[in-house]
Design a protein around this motif. Sequence first.
Motif, mmCIF file in Angstrom:
data_model
loop_
_atom_site.group_PDB
_atom_site.id
_atom_site.type_symbol
_atom_site.label_atom_id
_atom_site.label_comp_id
_atom_site.label_asym_id
_atom_site.label_seq_id
_atom_site.Cartn_x
_atom_site.Cartn_y
_atom_site.Cartn_z
ATOM 1 N N LEU A 87 -8.847 -25.862 20.763
ATOM 2 C CA LEU A 87 -9.290 -26.041 19.391
ATOM 3 C C LEU A 87 -10.641 -25.367 19.219
ATOM 4 O O LEU A 87 -11.498 -25.414 20.097
ATOM 5 N N SER A 88 -10.826 -24.747 18.073
ATOM 6 C CA SER A 88 -12.061 -24.009 17.835
ATOM 7 C C SER A 88 -12.452 -24.091 16.363
ATOM 8 O O SER A 88 -11.595 -24.096 15.480
ATOM 9 N N TYR A 89 -13.741 -24.152 16.109
ATOM 10 C CA TYR A 89 -14.267 -24.179 14.754
ATOM 11 C C TYR A 89 -15.178 -22.965 14.559
ATOM 12 O O TYR A 89 -15.981 -22.625 15.430
ATOM 13 N N ARG A 90 -15.061 -22.324 13.397
ATOM 14 C CA ARG A 90 -15.899 -21.172 13.061
ATOM 15 C C ARG A 90 -16.541 -21.420 11.696
ATOM 16 O O ARG A 90 -15.876 -21.834 10.750
ATOM 17 N N ASN A 91 -17.823 -21.141 11.596
ATOM 18 C CA ASN A 91 -18.527 -21.283 10.332
ATOM 19 C C ASN A 91 -18.815 -19.914 9.727
ATOM 20 O O ASN A 91 -19.163 -18.968 10.448
ATOM 21 N N TYR A 92 -18.685 -19.811 8.416
ATOM 22 C CA TYR A 92 -18.957 -18.566 7.699
ATOM 23 C C TYR A 92 -19.815 -18.855 6.471
ATOM 24 O O TYR A 92 -19.787 -19.968 5.930
ATOM 25 N N LEU A 93 -20.531 -17.831 6.010
ATOM 26 C CA LEU A 93 -21.267 -17.899 4.751
ATOM 27 C C LEU A 93 -20.392 -17.274 3.666
ATOM 28 O O LEU A 93 -19.959 -16.137 3.796
ATOM 29 N N GLN A 94 -20.143 -18.024 2.589
ATOM 30 C CA GLN A 94 -19.339 -17.515 1.482
ATOM 31 C C GLN A 94 -20.237 -17.012 0.347
ATOM 32 O O GLN A 94 -21.195 -17.683 -0.030
ATOM 33 N N ASP A 95 -19.877 -15.848 -0.207
ATOM 34 C CA ASP A 95 -20.508 -15.337 -1.436
ATOM 35 C C ASP A 95 -22.027 -15.268 -1.339
ATOM 36 O O ASP A 95 -22.728 -15.529 -2.320
ATOM 37 N N ALA A 96 -22.542 -14.888 -0.194
ATOM 38 C CA ALA A 96 -23.988 -14.750 -0.031
ATOM 39 C C ALA A 96 -24.413 -13.299 -0.270
ATOM 40 O O ALA A 96 -23.621 -12.370 -0.085
ATOM 41 N N VAL A 97 -25.656 -13.126 -0.709
ATOM 42 C CA VAL A 97 -26.228 -11.792 -0.903
ATOM 43 C C VAL A 97 -27.595 -11.757 -0.240
ATOM 44 O O VAL A 97 -28.452 -12.611 -0.514
ATOM 45 N N PHE A 98 -27.787 -10.762 0.622
ATOM 46 C CA PHE A 98 -29.057 -10.596 1.323
ATOM 47 C C PHE A 98 -29.583 -9.185 1.118
ATOM 48 O O PHE A 98 -28.813 -8.225 1.063
ATOM 49 N N MET A 99 -30.906 -9.086 1.017
ATOM 50 C CA MET A 99 -31.556 -7.782 0.983
ATOM 51 C C MET A 99 -32.293 -7.591 2.300
ATOM 52 O O MET A 99 -33.269 -8.276 2.585
ATOM 53 N N VAL A 100 -31.775 -6.674 3.110
ATOM 54 C CA VAL A 100 -32.388 -6.350 4.397
ATOM 55 C C VAL A 100 -33.261 -5.116 4.225
ATOM 56 O O VAL A 100 -32.896 -4.181 3.505
ATOM 57 N N ALA A 101 -34.419 -5.115 4.851
ATOM 58 C CA ALA A 101 -35.307 -3.951 4.813
ATOM 59 C C ALA A 101 -35.724 -3.601 6.234
ATOM 60 O O ALA A 101 -36.166 -4.474 6.990
ATOM 61 N N ILE A 102 -35.550 -2.331 6.614
ATOM 62 C CA ILE A 102 -35.967 -1.860 7.930
ATOM 63 C C ILE A 102 -36.970 -0.736 7.740
ATOM 64 O O ILE A 102 -36.875 0.056 6.803
ATOM 65 N N GLY A 103 -37.951 -0.687 8.635
ATOM 66 C CA GLY A 103 -38.991 0.317 8.510
ATOM 67 C C GLY A 103 -39.214 1.079 9.801
ATOM 68 O O GLY A 103 -39.097 0.527 10.890
ATOM 69 N N SER A 104 -39.531 2.370 9.676
ATOM 70 C CA SER A 104 -39.849 3.215 10.827
ATOM 71 C C SER A 104 -40.393 4.539 10.282
ATOM 72 O O SER A 104 -40.719 4.645 9.089
ATOM 73 N N ASP A 105 -40.451 5.547 11.144
ATOM 74 C CA ASP A 105 -40.890 6.856 10.682
ATOM 75 C C ASP A 105 -39.805 7.495 9.824
ATOM 76 O O ASP A 105 -38.637 7.096 9.852
#
Length: 236
Positions: A87-105
């Motif tokens: 038996l196994s349980y899995r959790n998920y995020l429904q209908d989420a929105v994220f703004m990711v920002a990455i920085g470098s040269d």
Amino acid sequence: MKTLTIRLTAPLQSYGNEATFERRTTGDYPSKSAVIGMIAAAFGLSREDPQVTQLNDLSFAVRIDQRGSILNDFQTVEWKKGKPRKLSYRNYLQDAVFMVAIGSDDKTIDKIEFALKHPRYQLFLGRRANVPAGILKMQSFANEDPVSVLQKLDWQASEWYMKKNRREAQIRVELIADASLLPEVVDNRCEMVKDQVISFSQDNRQHGFRKVAIKQLKLLNPLFQADTEHDPISIL
């Protein structure tokens, strides 16, 4: 520094933390290791490629524009013929929105943006089944770090979610970033998270700790509608 923003949304997302076979939960927002894994897939890098860990050097921040809700998925797994099912349980995020920002040269960010637009391998948001909802929406900003960009970027939630909150002129959202990007945040708003990539190898997957800072932001709701004054008694 050049910054690239990536809007992450899908019907389901899941960002692993400490987990067992029987129960796999999800974090509240995309981990840096998950985004590094997505970038590595876009480049076509193998799990053991040393270039993967070099991506830890990217500056990283994420803003939770639409928190979403938790879906609990119950599974039965036939792991070996003739043996009892697990038996196994899995959790998920429904209908989420994220703004990711990455920085470098500039050169590194340009390469990452091109790779995400032309990925060698399938992109997914935390787990293989969780593919993005269409083409990734990205935008680059010259001479700005991830935090400064996310602090001024317009609210990027779904339209239906904005309408749901139309009575609020300002929306409070959470910004999580490398602690070095938020030096003004006091220590009690910092924490250690285990999403520094050491190895993606399926035989010896390892993650280390990194320090993050958390800050609350207020963003304008473009669909705000003020309450109209109405006195139902006046018509009597």
